[in-house]
Design a protein around this motif. Structure first.
Motif, PDB file in Angstrom:
ATOM      1  N   ILE A   1       3.623   3.050 -11.835  1.00  0.00           N
ATOM      2  CA  ILE A   1       3.252   4.477 -11.046  1.00  0.00           C
ATOM      3  C   ILE A   1       3.689   5.612  -9.954  1.00  0.00           C
ATOM      4  CG2 ILE A   1       1.909   4.601  -8.492  1.00  0.00           C
ATOM      5  CD1 ILE A   1       0.164   2.457  -9.093  1.00  0.00           C
ATOM      6  N   LYS A   2       4.776   4.354  -9.816  1.00  0.00           N
ATOM      7  CA  LYS A   2       6.250   5.828  -9.229  1.00  0.00           C
ATOM      8  C   LYS A   2       6.648   6.586 -10.577  1.00  0.00           C
ATOM      9  CE  LYS A   2       7.319   2.966  -5.322  1.00  0.00           C
ATOM     10  NZ  LYS A   2       8.544   1.855  -4.629  1.00  0.00           N
ATOM     11  N   GLU A   3       7.141   5.833 -11.462  1.00  0.00           N
ATOM     12  CA  GLU A   3       7.172   6.330 -13.157  1.00  0.00           C
ATOM     13  C   GLU A   3       6.872   7.905 -13.465  1.00  0.00           C
ATOM     14  OE1 GLU A   3       9.034   4.227 -16.718  1.00  0.00           O
ATOM     15  OE2 GLU A   3       6.807   4.196 -16.864  1.00  0.00           O
ATOM     16  N   ILE A   4       5.178   7.588 -13.368  1.00  0.00           N
ATOM     17  CA  ILE A   4       4.335   8.689 -13.805  1.00  0.00           C
ATOM     18  C   ILE A   4       3.919   9.389 -12.734  1.00  0.00           C
ATOM     19  CG2 ILE A   4       1.924   8.663 -14.091  1.00  0.00           C
ATOM     20  CD1 ILE A   4       1.411   6.574 -15.022  1.00  0.00           C
ATOM     21  N   ASN A   5       3.959   9.008 -11.079  1.00  0.00           N
ATOM     22  CA  ASN A   5       4.353  10.044 -10.823  1.00  0.00           C
ATOM     23  C   ASN A   5       5.628  10.921 -10.592  1.00  0.00           C
ATOM     24  OD1 ASN A   5       1.881   9.549  -9.320  1.00  0.00           O
ATOM     25  ND2 ASN A   5       2.771   8.199  -7.211  1.00  0.00           N
ATOM     26  N   GLN A   6       6.985  11.032 -11.195  1.00  0.00           N
ATOM     27  CA  GLN A   6       7.309  11.260 -11.683  1.00  0.00           C
ATOM     28  C   GLN A   6       7.860  12.203 -12.878  1.00  0.00           C
ATOM     29  OE1 GLN A   6      11.294   8.719 -11.423  1.00  0.00           O
ATOM     30  NE2 GLN A   6      10.706   8.119  -9.513  1.00  0.00           N
ATOM     31  N   ARG A   7       6.965  12.038 -13.723  1.00  0.00           N
ATOM     32  CA  ARG A   7       6.679  12.849 -14.561  1.00  0.00           C
ATOM     33  C   ARG A   7       6.340  14.357 -14.776  1.00  0.00           C
ATOM     34  NH1 ARG A   7       5.066   8.400 -19.659  1.00  0.00           N
ATOM     35  NH2 ARG A   7       4.460  10.462 -20.739  1.00  0.00           N
ATOM     36  N   ARG A   8       6.080  15.410 -15.472  1.00  0.00           N
ATOM     37  CA  ARG A   8       5.832  16.325 -15.513  1.00  0.00           C
ATOM     38  C   ARG A   8       4.787  16.198 -16.601  1.00  0.00           C
ATOM     39  NH1 ARG A   8      10.625  20.290 -14.212  1.00  0.00           N
ATOM     40  NH2 ARG A   8      11.145  19.506 -12.139  1.00  0.00           N
ATOM     41  N   ASP A   9       4.479  15.665 -17.188  1.00  0.00           N
ATOM     42  CA  ASP A   9       3.871  15.890 -18.438  1.00  0.00           C
ATOM     43  C   ASP A   9       2.951  15.417 -18.491  1.00  0.00           C
ATOM     44  OD1 ASP A   9       5.500  13.694 -19.096  1.00  0.00           O
ATOM     45  OD2 ASP A   9       5.131  13.492 -21.372  1.00  0.00           O
ATOM     46  N   LEU A  10       2.755  14.804 -17.314  1.00  0.00           N
ATOM     47  CA  LEU A  10       1.506  13.521 -17.375  1.00  0.00           C
ATOM     48  C   LEU A  10       0.870  13.631 -15.890  1.00  0.00           C
ATOM     49  CD1 LEU A  10      -0.196  11.419 -18.603  1.00  0.00           C
ATOM     50  CD2 LEU A  10       0.937   9.755 -17.825  1.00  0.00           C
ATOM     51  N   LEU A  11      -0.112  14.401 -14.915  1.00  0.00           N
ATOM     52  CA  LEU A  11      -0.677  13.970 -14.398  1.00  0.00           C
ATOM     53  C   LEU A  11       0.283  14.996 -12.842  1.00  0.00           C
ATOM     54  CD1 LEU A  11      -1.821  10.571 -13.284  1.00  0.00           C
ATOM     55  CD2 LEU A  11      -3.658  12.920 -14.315  1.00  0.00           C
ATOM     56  N   PRO A  12       0.684  15.895 -13.295  1.00  0.00           N
ATOM     57  CA  PRO A  12       1.221  16.611 -12.432  1.00  0.00           C
ATOM     58  C   PRO A  12       0.653  17.424 -10.978  1.00  0.00           C
ATOM     59  CG  PRO A  12       0.245  18.463 -14.315  1.00  0.00           C
ATOM     60  CD  PRO A  12       0.244  16.756 -14.561  1.00  0.00           C
ATOM     61  N   GLN A  13      -0.367  17.206 -11.546  1.00  0.00           N
ATOM     62  CA  GLN A  13      -1.168  18.009  -9.913  1.00  0.00           C
ATOM     63  C   GLN A  13      -1.468  17.297  -9.481  1.00  0.00           C
ATOM     64  OE1 GLN A  13      -0.863  21.311  -9.533  1.00  0.00           O
ATOM     65  NE2 GLN A  13       0.692  21.359 -10.934  1.00  0.00           N
ATOM     66  N   LEU A  14      -0.703  16.107  -9.623  1.00  0.00           N
ATOM     67  CA  LEU A  14      -1.986  14.178  -8.841  1.00  0.00           C
ATOM     68  C   LEU A  14      -0.822  13.435  -8.544  1.00  0.00           C
ATOM     69  CD1 LEU A  14      -4.557  13.603  -8.569  1.00  0.00           C
ATOM     70  CD2 LEU A  14      -4.756  12.521 -10.329  1.00  0.00           C
ATOM     71  N   LYS A  15      -1.383  13.035  -7.426  1.00  0.00           N
ATOM     72  CA  LYS A  15      -0.318  11.896  -7.001  1.00  0.00           C
ATOM     73  C   LYS A  15      -1.381  10.634  -7.016  1.00  0.00           C
ATOM     74  CE  LYS A  15       2.624   9.807  -3.519  1.00  0.00           C
ATOM     75  NZ  LYS A  15       2.687  10.064  -2.267  1.00  0.00           N
ATOM     76  N   LEU A  16      -0.613   9.729  -7.807  1.00  0.00           N
ATOM     77  CA  LEU A  16      -1.222   8.183  -7.530  1.00  0.00           C
ATOM     78  C   LEU A  16      -0.535   7.062  -6.179  1.00  0.00           C
ATOM     79  CD1 LEU A  16      -0.827   7.370 -11.618  1.00  0.00           C
ATOM     80  CD2 LEU A  16      -2.373   8.171  -9.706  1.00  0.00           C
ATOM     81  N   GLY A  17      -1.358   6.427  -6.267  1.00  0.00           N
ATOM     82  CA  GLY A  17      -1.080   5.404  -4.483  1.00  0.00           C
ATOM     83  C   GLY A  17      -1.041   4.142  -5.257  1.00  0.00           C
ATOM     84  N   PHE A  18      -1.308   2.805  -4.588  1.00  0.00           N
ATOM     85  CA  PHE A  18      -1.907   2.092  -5.633  1.00  0.00           C
ATOM     86  C   PHE A  18      -1.966   1.008  -3.584  1.00  0.00           C
ATOM     87  CE2 PHE A  18       3.328   1.683  -4.710  1.00  0.00           C
ATOM     88  CZ  PHE A  18       3.373   0.433  -3.693  1.00  0.00           C
TER      89      PHE A  18
ATOM     90  N   TYR B   1       0.772  -1.413   0.593  1.00  0.00           N
ATOM     91  CA  TYR B   1       0.096   0.165  -0.337  1.00  0.00           C
ATOM     92  C   TYR B   1       0.499   0.812   0.175  1.00  0.00           C
ATOM     93  CZ  TYR B   1      -3.933   3.322   1.509  1.00  0.00           C
ATOM     94  OH  TYR B   1      -4.319   4.214   1.476  1.00  0.00           O
ATOM     95  N   GLU B   2       0.237   2.701  -0.918  1.00  0.00           N
ATOM     96  CA  GLU B   2       1.240   3.357  -0.541  1.00  0.00           C
ATOM     97  C   GLU B   2       0.364   5.087  -0.952  1.00  0.00           C
ATOM     98  OE1 GLU B   2       4.136   5.753  -3.937  1.00  0.00           O
ATOM     99  OE2 GLU B   2       4.936   4.021  -2.249  1.00  0.00           O
ATOM    100  N   ASP B   3       0.327   5.782  -0.565  1.00  0.00           N
ATOM    101  CA  ASP B   3      -1.369   6.178  -0.328  1.00  0.00           C
ATOM    102  C   ASP B   3      -1.129   7.362  -1.615  1.00  0.00           C
ATOM    103  OD1 ASP B   3      -3.390   7.831   0.352  1.00  0.00           O
ATOM    104  OD2 ASP B   3      -2.840   8.979   2.074  1.00  0.00           O
ATOM    105  N   GLY B   4      -1.835   8.316  -1.781  1.00  0.00           N
ATOM    106  CA  GLY B   4      -2.192   8.649  -3.104  1.00  0.00           C
ATOM    107  C   GLY B   4      -3.217   9.073  -3.402  1.00  0.00           C
ATOM    108  N   ASP B   5      -3.652  10.930  -4.119  1.00  0.00           N
ATOM    109  CA  ASP B   5      -5.060  11.190  -4.812  1.00  0.00           C
ATOM    110  C   ASP B   5      -5.397  10.112  -5.129  1.00  0.00           C
ATOM    111  OD1 ASP B   5      -3.759  13.632  -3.482  1.00  0.00           O
ATOM    112  OD2 ASP B   5      -3.074  13.871  -5.327  1.00  0.00           O
ATOM    113  N   VAL B   6      -5.114   9.651  -5.972  1.00  0.00           N
ATOM    114  CA  VAL B   6      -5.872   8.443  -6.355  1.00  0.00           C
ATOM    115  C   VAL B   6      -5.371   7.140  -6.055  1.00  0.00           C
ATOM    116  CG1 VAL B   6      -7.193   7.689  -8.463  1.00  0.00           C
ATOM    117  CG2 VAL B   6      -7.215   9.726  -8.057  1.00  0.00           C
ATOM    118  N   VAL B   7      -5.677   6.197  -5.404  1.00  0.00           N
ATOM    119  CA  VAL B   7      -5.401   5.068  -5.334  1.00  0.00           C
ATOM    120  C   VAL B   7      -5.512   3.543  -5.929  1.00  0.00           C
ATOM    121  CG1 VAL B   7      -5.074   2.886  -3.364  1.00  0.00           C
ATOM    122  CG2 VAL B   7      -5.144   5.521  -2.606  1.00  0.00           C
TER     123      VAL B   7
END
Length: 866
Positions: free
Chosen positions: A91-108, A40-46
């Protein structure tokens, strides 16, 4: 009943308090066993995830007197752990990208489904409830509840996915599967919230049917475990294979938990069948059990066709490489490399895996050691977990092979990777929504941080993006474009497995969807594909005859009927040659028929031609002899003029036979029959006149008789012309109404008979009939004159000649009717020659004998003697 139970479970998980407590709703109580196998890792959208980390449940007998113990499993899947780690990496790769969901953190929030429907369903409810990893039970629910998952990536098996969809259907939770391929899941009416990055089995089945057809395997065995995946796949294969002329020698389903009786039944079927090609719809765990039993039964030389579920399962090779060499199977699209994934997988260290029982268990199973403070409490091998030595901290993933660290076949991992990006791009599209132009009521947009499942599925079905150079989108059924690699399991010189791509199937190219380079395939036995047919192919010249009550691939080969050919292998029917063509000896080609007629250049034609000419020459020779001795009593006494006419007409009659030899034509046919009838009528008319003269000559010696004045030379010539005129009239009527003509008779095998047809049978038989009437009259008159003086009795010889005539032509009729072709013509010529020679020799041979050999008898005195 599943859905109400699920709703009740969620309701209880959220609101159930301690019995008897007034503040029951203030404390959060978890009803059930604590879950350890999760990440489990928290985020805006898990994003929820389900992976079959454990499989092969150990069966236990329930007593129903105590609470059942948690399920235990025989095997741990390092491969599924790689899939799980791929999800966390993406998910960690997307969280590090600035061109995809820059204002949103994904969790799992990832849990172990164990490949078991009840376990997977329970885990999915935990994902939807946001169940925390650790809690004391004294906090309020508001304090411990973690973010719920609006979407789940999973499950791996089709049956598990169907169970999840039916359990979660009322909540409209999107389910994105990375490995469920059952075509049944394409039914959007039944499963509207389902999507997958795995192609539907409908395409795999088309590829499999084309594959077995390509190699001529028309007699295959099909087996599969009792699951939705195998059941629907086999049903589709049975339907699709018919289009390619492929039959199933047997279909056999075996239970997921393979016990000895089920194995014995399966191996009996395989061993008793004549098919050496087997398609197996199962996972690698069931395949391992089957292969172990096949080795025990010593069944070899099988050509395995793998479904995508185990087409790239390297773990089977170590124990069963000798049985799997040459295996062919379709595997889903492979990513050559997912940048950064290998480093992410290699990031496992004893220091950072204690928080997860799954990661700890993997490490301890791989290196057969025990970590300090481990959350794991069991092993999957034969040894006792507590007997293991402590891990020394120097263990390295590079020192030992594991499917977990094998990134050469990133197929399912790639599907997981794409599934995460599908969710991410859907959230990105949602974030780009302009208020008032949104897809929902009154142009409303959805908030990604508080997204509802039904809003998310709307965007997910419409994503269109590229990842690692591949375009990702979905059809109306939530299925991606199907693409499969055709893999061949080959043995390297060192005995290791080499998965060689020997072809591919691309559903987007319907014209050439399957391409195979069979020159690089390694086969189980020999250097070419084994034969697997119920019946050998029917060669050209034969056709297929179906066996009643058996599959269409079981048949007998029947030679084509007379006049028919087949120029293809396994021809269903023979085609008839045209009228002027005929089959060759092997009946695979129509060749021109032989044209048959009585030719001057064949032996029979030459003989008949010579006999005809010789007969005419004899007639002319006799004529010359008679002309030389025309003043002698013998010649004068035998009606010299009629004798000369008879010899001339006989010579013509002999030559008429030549008209029957050679290739018929219309003009020749029109000449042939009238010439025959008229020339023979002339001969018989002359004989009739001679006989009448002889008979009347002796009748005229009676007192008071003056008959001879009516049989003078003029009257004799007139009687000959009159007798012939009737025949001429008959021939004219025949020629004017329905004349003879040439015809190509194609009714006979291998031969075109070029023949003269009479045109009118009545005309032909009238000509013969009239000749017969003349002959009968001649015979009758000669018979009446049979008792005349011997030295002057020509009537005897005429009688004999007529007897020969009747014998010849009475025999001619049945022979003529029963023969065909050139033999009919030969019979006709023979009848002409036989009757002509009969007349010639019976009438003129005795006279020539006297003229040449006995000249002393050629005197008036001798002629007058009685």
């Amino acid at each position: 009943m599943v859905v109400p139970a699920a709703e009740l479970l969620i309701f209880l998980g959220l609101f159930w308090g301690k019995p008897g407590s007034v503040a029951a709703l203030d404390n959060c109580v978890f009803l059930g066993e604590e879950e350890k196998n999760s990440l489990y890792e928290d985020g805006d959208v898990v994003i929820g995830g389900l992976f079959p980390i454990h499989y092969s449940p150990v069966s236990s007998l329930h007593t129903y007197t105590a609470k059942p113990a948690p399920n235990t499993y025989k095997d741990f899947s390092s491969r599924a752990l790689r899939w799980m780690q791929t999800m966390t990496f993406a998910i960690k790769e997307i969280n590090q990208r600035r061109d995809l969901l820059p204002q949103l953190k994904l969790g799992f929030h990832i849990r172990d489904s164990c490949g078991d429907k009840p376990v997977a369903l329970r885990a999915s409810f935990l994902l939807l409830n946001g169940q925390p990893e650790i809690h004391t039970g004294d906090e309020s629910c508001a304090a411990v509840q973690s973010t719920v998952s609006p979407v789940i990536i999973g499950g791996a098996a089709s049956g598990v996915s169907v169970a999840l969809l039916r359990g979660l259907g009322s909540f409209h939770i999107p389910l994105v599967s990375y490995f469920a391929s059952c075509s049944c899941l394409s039914n959007q009416r039944e499963f509207p919230t389902f999507m997958r990055t795995m192609p539907s089995d409908a395409f795999q089945i088309k590829a499999l049917a084309q594959l077995v057809s390509y190699f001529g395997w028309t007699w295959v065995g099909v087996i599969g475990m009792e699951s939705d995946y195998a059941r629907f796949a086999i049903q589709l294969f049975l339907q699709e294979s018919v289009q390619y002329g492929v039959c199933t020698a047997y279909t056999h389903f075996y239970p997921v938990a393979l016990h000895q009786q089920a194995l014995n039944e399966l191996l009996d079927v395989i061993q008793m069948s004549s098919s050496k090609v087997i398609i197996n719809f199962s996972s690698e765990s069931e395949m391992e059990v089957i292969l172990r039993e096949i080795r025990r039964w010593n069944i070899t030389d099988l050509q395995w066709i793998a479904s995508e579920a185990w087409a790239s399962a390297r773990s089977l090779w170590e124990k069963f490489g000798d049985l799997l060499t040459g295996t062919l199977g379709f595997a889903i699209r492979r990513a050559d490399v997912i940048p950064g994934l290998k480093q992410h997988l290699a990031g496992l260290r004893p220091s950072n895996i204690h928080e997860s029982a799954v990661l700890t268990e993997f490490w301890e199973e791989l290196f057969n050691c025990r970590l300090n403070g481990s959350m794991n409490d069991h092993s999957h091998g034969g040894d006792n977990y507590l007997d293991r030595l402590p891990c020394n901290g120097t263990e390295n993933l590079n020192d030992v092979y594991s499917p977990y660290y094998d990134v050469t076949q990133l197929r399912v991992s790639y599907n997981v990777y794409k599934a995460v990006y599908v969710v991410a791009h859907a959230l990105q599209d949602m974030s780009n929504c302009i208020f008032g132009q949104g897809p929902f009521l009154n142009g409303a947009c959805a908030d990604p941080k508080t997204v509802k499942p039904w809003q998310l599925i709307h965007y997910m079905k419409r994503v269109n993006f590229s990842v690692l150079g591949e375009k990702v989108n979905f059809d109306q059924n939530g299925d991606p474009i199907a693409y499969y690699d055709l893999l061949n399991w080959q043995r390297r010189p060192d005995g290791s497995l080499h998965l060689v791509k020997v072809g591919f199937y691309d559903a987007s190219s319907p014209g050439r969807s399957l391409l195979i380079n069979d020159s690089v395939i390694q086969w189980p036995v020999g250097k070419q594909a084994s034969r697997s047919v119920c019946s050998d192919s029917c060669p050209p010249g034969y056709r297929i005859a179906r066996r009643k009550g058996e599959p269409i691939c079981c048949f007998d080969c029947v030679p084509c009927a007379e006049g028919e050919v087949s120029n293809e292998t396994d021809s269903l029917e023979c085609s008839r040659c045209s009228e002027d063509m005929w089959p060759n000896k092997v009946r695979d080609l129509c060749i021109p028929k032989t044209i048959e007629f009585l030719s001057y250049f064949e032996s029979m034609g030459i003989v008949l031609c010579v006999v005809s000419v010789v007969g005419a020459c004899i007639c002319l020779s006799v004529l010359a002899i008679f002309f030389t001795y025309k003043d002698t009593p013998l010649v004068r006494a035998n009606n010299m003029e009629l004798s000369f006419l008879l010899l001339v007409f006989l010579a013509v009659y002999f030559l008429v036979g030549l008209l029957f030899i050679g290739e018929p034509s219309d003009w020749l046919c029109r000449i042939r029959y009238p010439a025959f009838g008229i020339s023979f009528a002339l001969c018989i008319s002359c004989l009739l006149a001679k006989t009448a003269v002889v008979l009347m000559a002796f009748r005229s010696t009676l007192p008071g008789s003056n008959v001879m004045k009516w049989f003078g030379p003029k009257q004799q010539r007139a009687s000959v012309l009159l007798g012939t005129a009737v025949q001429v009239i008959i021939c004219l009527i025949w020629l004017l109404t329905s004349p003879p003509h040439a015809n190509n008779n194609t009714d006979y095998s291998g031969t075109i008979i070029t023949e003269c047809v009479t045109g009118s049978e009545v005309g032909f038989w009238c000509v013969l009939g009239y000749i017969g009437i003349l002959a009968c009259m001649c015979f009758l008159m000669a018979f009446l004159a049979r008792k005349l003086p011997d030295n002057f009795n020509e009537a005897k010889f005429i009688t004999f000649s007529m007897l020969i005539f009747f014998a010849v032509w009475i025999t001619f009729i049945p022979v003529y009717v029963s023969t065909a072709g050139k033999y009919t013509v030969a019979v006709h010529i023979f009848a002409i020659l036989a009757s002509a020679y009969g007349l010639l020799f019976c009438i003129f041979a005795p006279k020539c004998y006297v003229l040449i050999m006995k000249p002393e008898k050629n005197s008036k005195k001798n002629m007058m003697q009685r």
